[in-house]
Design a protein around this motif. Structure first.
Motif, PDB file in Angstrom:
ATOM      1  N   GLU A  19      -5.406 -10.606  -0.774  1.00 14.79           N
ATOM      2  CA  GLU A  19      -5.166  -9.740   0.376  1.00 14.79           C
ATOM      3  C   GLU A  19      -5.183 -10.525   1.677  1.00 14.79           C
ATOM      4  O   GLU A  19      -4.413 -10.252   2.584  1.00 14.79           O
ATOM      5  CB  GLU A  19      -6.189  -8.608   0.406  1.00 14.79           C
ATOM      6  N   LEU A  58       2.729  -8.396  -1.872  1.00 16.39           N
ATOM      7  CA  LEU A  58       3.237  -7.038  -1.705  1.00 16.39           C
ATOM      8  C   LEU A  58       3.103  -6.234  -2.995  1.00 16.39           C
ATOM      9  O   LEU A  58       2.706  -5.064  -2.965  1.00 16.39           O
ATOM     10  CB  LEU A  58       4.697  -7.069  -1.254  1.00 16.39           C
ATOM     11  N   LEU A  59       3.433  -6.842  -4.115  1.00 20.41           N
ATOM     12  CA  LEU A  59       3.300  -6.133  -5.393  1.00 20.41           C
ATOM     13  C   LEU A  59       1.850  -5.755  -5.664  1.00 20.41           C
ATOM     14  O   LEU A  59       1.564  -4.656  -6.140  1.00 20.41           O
ATOM     15  CB  LEU A  59       3.841  -6.991  -6.530  1.00 20.41           C
ATOM     16  N   SER A  61      -0.580  -5.405  -3.332  1.00 20.51           N
ATOM     17  CA  SER A  61      -1.104  -4.467  -2.341  1.00 20.51           C
ATOM     18  C   SER A  61      -0.555  -3.054  -2.528  1.00 20.51           C
ATOM     19  O   SER A  61      -1.252  -2.089  -2.242  1.00 20.51           O
ATOM     20  CB  SER A  61      -0.831  -4.966  -0.930  1.00 20.51           C
ATOM     21  N   PHE A  62       0.671  -2.909  -3.020  1.00 20.85           N
ATOM     22  CA  PHE A  62       1.215  -1.570  -3.242  1.00 20.85           C
ATOM     23  C   PHE A  62       0.838  -1.006  -4.608  1.00 20.85           C
ATOM     24  O   PHE A  62       1.098   0.170  -4.868  1.00 20.85           O
ATOM     25  CB  PHE A  62       2.737  -1.566  -3.047  1.00 20.85           C
ATOM     26  N   GLN A  63       0.267  -1.784  -5.484  1.00 25.34           N
ATOM     27  CA  GLN A  63      -0.308  -1.347  -6.758  1.00 25.34           C
ATOM     28  C   GLN A  63       0.598  -0.403  -7.547  1.00 25.34           C
ATOM     29  O   GLN A  63       0.204   0.669  -7.979  1.00 25.34           O
ATOM     30  CB  GLN A  63      -1.645  -0.649  -6.518  1.00 25.34           C
ATOM     31  N   ASN A  65       3.113   1.335  -6.522  1.00 25.80           N
ATOM     32  CA  ASN A  65       3.755   2.377  -5.730  1.00 25.80           C
ATOM     33  C   ASN A  65       5.113   1.843  -5.267  1.00 25.80           C
ATOM     34  O   ASN A  65       5.263   1.339  -4.164  1.00 25.80           O
ATOM     35  CB  ASN A  65       2.883   2.760  -4.539  1.00 25.80           C
ATOM     36  N   ARG A  66       6.098   1.962  -6.129  1.00 30.04           N
ATOM     37  CA  ARG A  66       7.414   1.387  -5.858  1.00 30.04           C
ATOM     38  C   ARG A  66       8.109   2.063  -4.684  1.00 30.04           C
ATOM     39  O   ARG A  66       8.774   1.409  -3.882  1.00 30.04           O
ATOM     40  CB  ARG A  66       8.270   1.497  -7.118  1.00 30.04           C
ATOM     41  N   GLY A  68       6.674   3.465  -2.036  1.00 25.43           N
ATOM     42  CA  GLY A  68       6.046   2.978  -0.815  1.00 25.43           C
ATOM     43  C   GLY A  68       6.484   1.565  -0.476  1.00 25.43           C
ATOM     44  O   GLY A  68       6.733   1.240   0.694  1.00 25.43           O
ATOM     45  N   LEU A  69       6.587   0.717  -1.497  1.00 22.67           N
ATOM     46  CA  LEU A  69       7.040  -0.659  -1.292  1.00 22.67           C
ATOM     47  C   LEU A  69       8.476  -0.683  -0.774  1.00 22.67           C
ATOM     48  O   LEU A  69       8.794  -1.419   0.165  1.00 22.67           O
ATOM     49  CB  LEU A  69       6.939  -1.452  -2.603  1.00 22.67           C
ATOM     50  N   TYR A  72       8.546   0.331   2.874  1.00 22.35           N
ATOM     51  CA  TYR A  72       8.076  -0.772   3.708  1.00 22.35           C
ATOM     52  C   TYR A  72       9.161  -1.836   3.869  1.00 22.35           C
ATOM     53  O   TYR A  72       9.431  -2.313   4.971  1.00 22.35           O
ATOM     54  CB  TYR A  72       6.814  -1.377   3.071  1.00 22.35           C
TER      55      TYR A  72
END
Length: 104
Positions: A19, A58-59, A61-63, A65-66, A68-69, A72
């Motif tokens: 992070e 990014l992958l 941090s978005f866990q 959540n495609r 949301g990614l 962004y």
């Protein structure tokens, strides 16, 4: 052999490191540089953004959540399209969007 709590603590420590790395892997916009350039580059490593480290961060941090990614990245896409009016839009889209893994 280590116990589950020790494994968890190691996992949390590795995640914190990732992070922190993700916070450094942000794009440096050409408009922010006040120099004519044809790149949307990473502020930390000067590769095209998102670089490999930024993609991994990014992958993580978005866990998963495609949506949301993609939202962004779409915001960064609009910034890049405004900052690089002379570059072909397909090249910018390929750089920023097409690396995202597809759904299974």
């Amino acid at each position: 052999m280590i116990g589950p709590w020790a494994r968890w603590e190691r996992h949390v420590a590795r995640r914190r490191v990732r992070e922190r790395q993700a916070a450094r892997q942000v794009p440096e916009t050409p408009a922010g540089l006040h120099l004519p350039t044809d790149r949307y580059a990473c502020r930390d490593c000067d590769h095209d953004w998102p670089c490999q480290d930024a993609r991994l961060a990014l992958l993580i941090s978005f866990q998963g959540n495609r949506v949301g990614l993609m939202m962004y990245l779409a915001a960064h896409l609009t910034r890049a399209l405004e900052a690089l009016p002379d570059r072909h839009p397909a090249l910018i889209v390929g750089q920023i969007i097409y690396w995202v893994p597809r759904r299974r």
